[in-house]
Design an enzyme around this catalytic site. Structure first.
Site, short mmCIF file in Angstrom:
data_model
loop_
_atom_site.label_atom_id
_atom_site.label_comp_id
_atom_site.label_asym_id
_atom_site.label_seq_id
_atom_site.Cartn_x
_atom_site.Cartn_y
_atom_site.Cartn_z
N HIS A 183 0.62 -1.24 0.29
CA HIS A 183 0.48 0.23 -0.14
C HIS A 183 0.70 1.28 -0.04
O HIS A 183 0.79 2.30 -1.08
CB HIS A 183 -1.04 0.17 1.04
N GLU A 184 1.74 1.06 1.15
CA GLU A 184 2.41 2.57 0.73
C GLU A 184 4.10 2.30 -0.23
O GLU A 184 4.24 3.89 -0.75
CB GLU A 184 3.38 2.42 2.55
N HIS A 215 1.44 5.00 -2.54
CA HIS A 215 1.52 6.09 -2.67
C HIS A 215 3.06 6.60 -2.82
O HIS A 215 3.74 7.92 -3.56
CB HIS A 215 1.50 6.56 -0.77
N GLU A 245 -4.59 8.29 -2.94
CA GLU A 245 -4.95 6.40 -2.80
C GLU A 245 -5.15 5.94 -3.10
O GLU A 245 -4.81 4.96 -3.11
CB GLU A 245 -6.37 7.14 -0.94
#
Lengths: 506, 506
Positions: free
Chosen positions: B272-273, B276, B302
């Protein structure tokens, strides 16, 4: 009535100064963290953006410090009567900072910050590749910028005075020369006798013994806990060149390195930085975020690191205290007695690398750098000639000659950081450490015994009272005078070496 | 001649703006590092000095942004003709920043920064102690400060609009309500069917399996390398609440956490990160140190993290790709097939904690927060009533009720950081991720296949071209329109859930 009004306006002015100063402090806080991060965790490619940020913030801080309103406020405060010692210290420190900031044009500050940020990275590569040519253009530029700096700042006798004073308030080139005039022959005589009479070994088998890095980290942490390092206000990390940095009184960080063998380097390096950190950690908490938390001088700072590293860390009492910790984590220790470890900690041998030097030879490395720096600043020596001159001086002082640039002129990070005038403070600190030992023992008793009995709290409290708590309330000479009734005297150090090193130990 | 003079002065004005902006950028660089450090390595007691520094630097940045000369320069630039898209974007972003900075009084900015810095620490302790009363006074203050903020910033329809726009340029409360009006019933229907028809499991034995943290770190690092995370420009660290932060285009950092069991949380959190981070890392390098490196919206940001976490990370193809890495480092994996891992990654079950929620239920957590935040901001709900209202809504939306504050109202860090209006962007991103999948597959083919064949470079390049490289040149709606010919549409997400979750998998 006049007195009451005077008090009121005095308090008001001081408060106004401190409120304003907090902005400058905040930039300093950020710059210190940026520096810490650059040396520890920053990804490699971050360097260009990082150096721009540092340059911009440095200029910003300088602008705030030289803001006309603020300068006038400080001038007004300086004329006030009945200032107490804290307030006087505050004004003194600010006046010094303002003077420097006003005299250096923003262009110079910006260029200095940008060049040195990049130079550190280049120096690292140059040292790795043993390539002086890589670093030379940066060094040339840095010498030039430092010569300019000296001219901007002004000096009475020697341009080097201007730079030295930045690190050691009130100290002149001539005074350092006087100290070194006693130091050099004194040390050389002792060194000759140690080598001739073989009172201490020149090498030790432990220098070649490899250690497990994770185990060594545990050792360093445990030793720091015994010394009283407060991990809720402090950190231990790794970096190529160990250092101490403070984000404030409540966040002080040290680094060490793990080379994988010769464990005393990592251990005593950690104890050295502990000494620096303790100074920052024991400054009066009321000084938080004020100019008084800036250290009073690098020499005094170094006296603290050397006190813990040499006076305590290389004592037999300390070895006995940490022996169980070593034995628990490092398997090979069981083959060596505490006395073996003591000799390993205290080998004496002329060597090429300053940071590896023993207590006896260390200052000769500084005498060399002091001489070279003076010549760089006057322009008597050019960057091209430095490696050769370095080697000549090494031969003259220590009788050995480097074969590579990396173990010669490229060995230290300082010049790449733009710090010329910094090195002498290492010797001043080493000398002061011996001087403080003498005075501390009058009050606390034998340091060796204290280390053996783990009475480190007594030492911490002594140093807190005599030095740390005062932050930069007093200039270094005045603090020494107040706390010990005298200023720096190299004879203490010579005497310390004689007592420790001229008695046969093995 | 007019045109040439015009071009010359245009270039000059833009250059002047960028030169000045670099100071503001440098403070942002420092503030981001301070934030990263606060969450990762800062010693506990450093928090008071740290929050003062952050507050001072925030005010300083605001002062620079609202400097009259600079504001006039930007105004002048805004009137220029023939601005190219980059220049227009630059001016748009600066005008937005100036507007916010000018409308918020320095006192407010200072207090906001100081309160939230402290509140984060208090929240952490309150959550640990399951003590809402500890955090309540801070939350009250933070709600009050946010209501003030909305009034200062101004809004057309709803005070929440003012806050939302800070995170999602051009998005209104009404528009979010419209999206959620489709989302809520659509998701609830799918959730009911998944639970009824048992197409996916609700739990999985792997949730209870413990892992070795060092081994898990290796897994995360290896997976990041496969995805194309450039470790010379980026880092992976640990923090209580994972996040991504950028010091610039050349220094982007993500964090993850290691809870010691249920390894997908650490792994998919890292992925997930990564999403980003990739956004920041792929911004056009020419935008370094300019306002264009500020992300265009949190929703778009996001969408990137959710794309990598959900669309790629929870696909069968990805599981097959990373299976050998898992099997190599985590011993227990040999007891599970890739299909087991796939089901473990895709359990569907109403749960209390947002960050543990699956793809189906996740948005219901956001719908709850969106509702509560609107009521906080209008003052219809007080801090005292929040825990009860939270629990009621949980029951209504997910059919379950928290038994502690820690798994209820205290679970998220966001409010302690002062971020109200932020949560909806999580749902916007989740929806957009499904929308981007649809468009990407038209060009690249099936994502599942791509993940299986490790063709992540193709995905990175697609996202770079369509989204990342543009930084904040275009506002989010315009970028979506340009790259995909449409703006946000929740139907894509509903369709994605239907296709994935209504087919029986076990």
């Amino acid at each position: 009535m006049g007195g009451v009004v005077g008090l009121f306006s005095r308090k008001k002015i001081i408060k106004e100064i401190l409120d304003y100063y907090r902005k400058i402090w905040a930039i300093g806080h950020a710059l210190n963290l940026l520096h810490w991060d650059t040396e520890t965790y920053m990804p490699e490619k971050g360097v260009v953006e990082r150096s721009s940020a540092v340059a911009e913030l440095s200029v910003l801080a300088q602008k705030l410090i030289t803001d006309e309103k603020f300068v006038k406020l400080v001038e007004k405060a300086a004329e006030l009567k009945d200032l107490n010692d804290y307030e006087k210290g505050l004004i003194r420190v600010l006046e010094r900072t303002i003077r420097v900031a006003k005299k250096l044009p923003p262009r110079h500050v910006h260029e200095f910050a940008k060049v040195t940020q990049e130079a550190v990275v280049v120096w690292r590569n140059a040292k790795k590749a043993n390539n002086y040519d890589l670093f030379k253009p940066y060094l040339k530029k840095i010498i030039e910028l430092n010569r300019e700096k000296a001219e901007y700042l002004g000096y009475k006798e020697h341009p080097y005075d201007a730079l030295l004073d930045l690190y050691e308030e009130g100290m002149t080139t001539r005074e350092v020369e006087e100290v070194f005039r006693v130091l050099e022959p004194g040390v050389k005589k002792i060194l000759e006798r140690v080598l001739e009479e073989k009172t201490y070994p020149q090498t030790h088998p432990l220098e070649e013994v490899e250690y497990n890095i994770r185990a060594m980290k545990r050792v360093n942490e445990r030793v720091l806990r015994i010394l009283g390092y407060p991990f809720n206000r402090a950190r231990l990390d790794e970096s190529a060149h160990p250092f101490t940095i403070h984000m404030g009184i409540f966040d002080v960080r040290i680094t060490t390195r793990y080379e994988g063998k010769d464990f005393k380097r990592s251990l005593l390096g950690t104890v050295h930085e502990f000494g620096h950190a303790l100074y920052q950690l024991q400054i009066d908490k009321r000084f938080s975020m004020t100019p008084l938390t800036e250290i009073t001088s690098l020499g005094l700072h170094e006296s603290q690191s050397r006190f813990w590293e040499n006076i305590i860390g290389r004592s037999m009492g300390f070895v006995e205290t940490i022996y169980p910790i070593l034995a628990k984590s490092l398997r090979f220790i069981k083959n060596y007695s505490p006395n073996d470890i003591y000799l390993y900690f205290n080998t004496v041998k002329p060597s090429l690398i300053r940071t590896e030097a023993d207590e006896v030879t260390y200052n000769l490395h500084i005498i060399l750098r002091f001489k070279l720096e003076k010549l760089m600043i006057t322009g008597e020596v050019k960057a091209d000639e430095l490696p050769e001159l370095w080697n000549q001086e090494m031969e003259r002082l220590l009788g050995i000659k480097p074969k590579t640039y990396s173990e010669g002129v490229l060995q230290d990070i300082h010049w790449s950081m733009g710090s010329i005038g910094y090195f002498p403070t290492y010797s001043l600190g080493t000398i002061l450490a011996a001087q403080i030992k003498y005075h501390a023992e009058k009050q606390l008793g034998n340091i060796d015994e204290i280390a053996r009995e783990r009475r480190f709290k007594q030492v911490r409290e002594y140093l807190r009272e005599k030095i740390h708590r005062w932050g930069s309330v007093y200039p270094p000479k005045e603090l020494l005078q107040r706390s010990f009734g005298e200023t720096i005297n190299p004879e203490y150090f010579i005497k310390y070496l004689e007592e420790k090193y001229l008695q046969k130990q093995f």
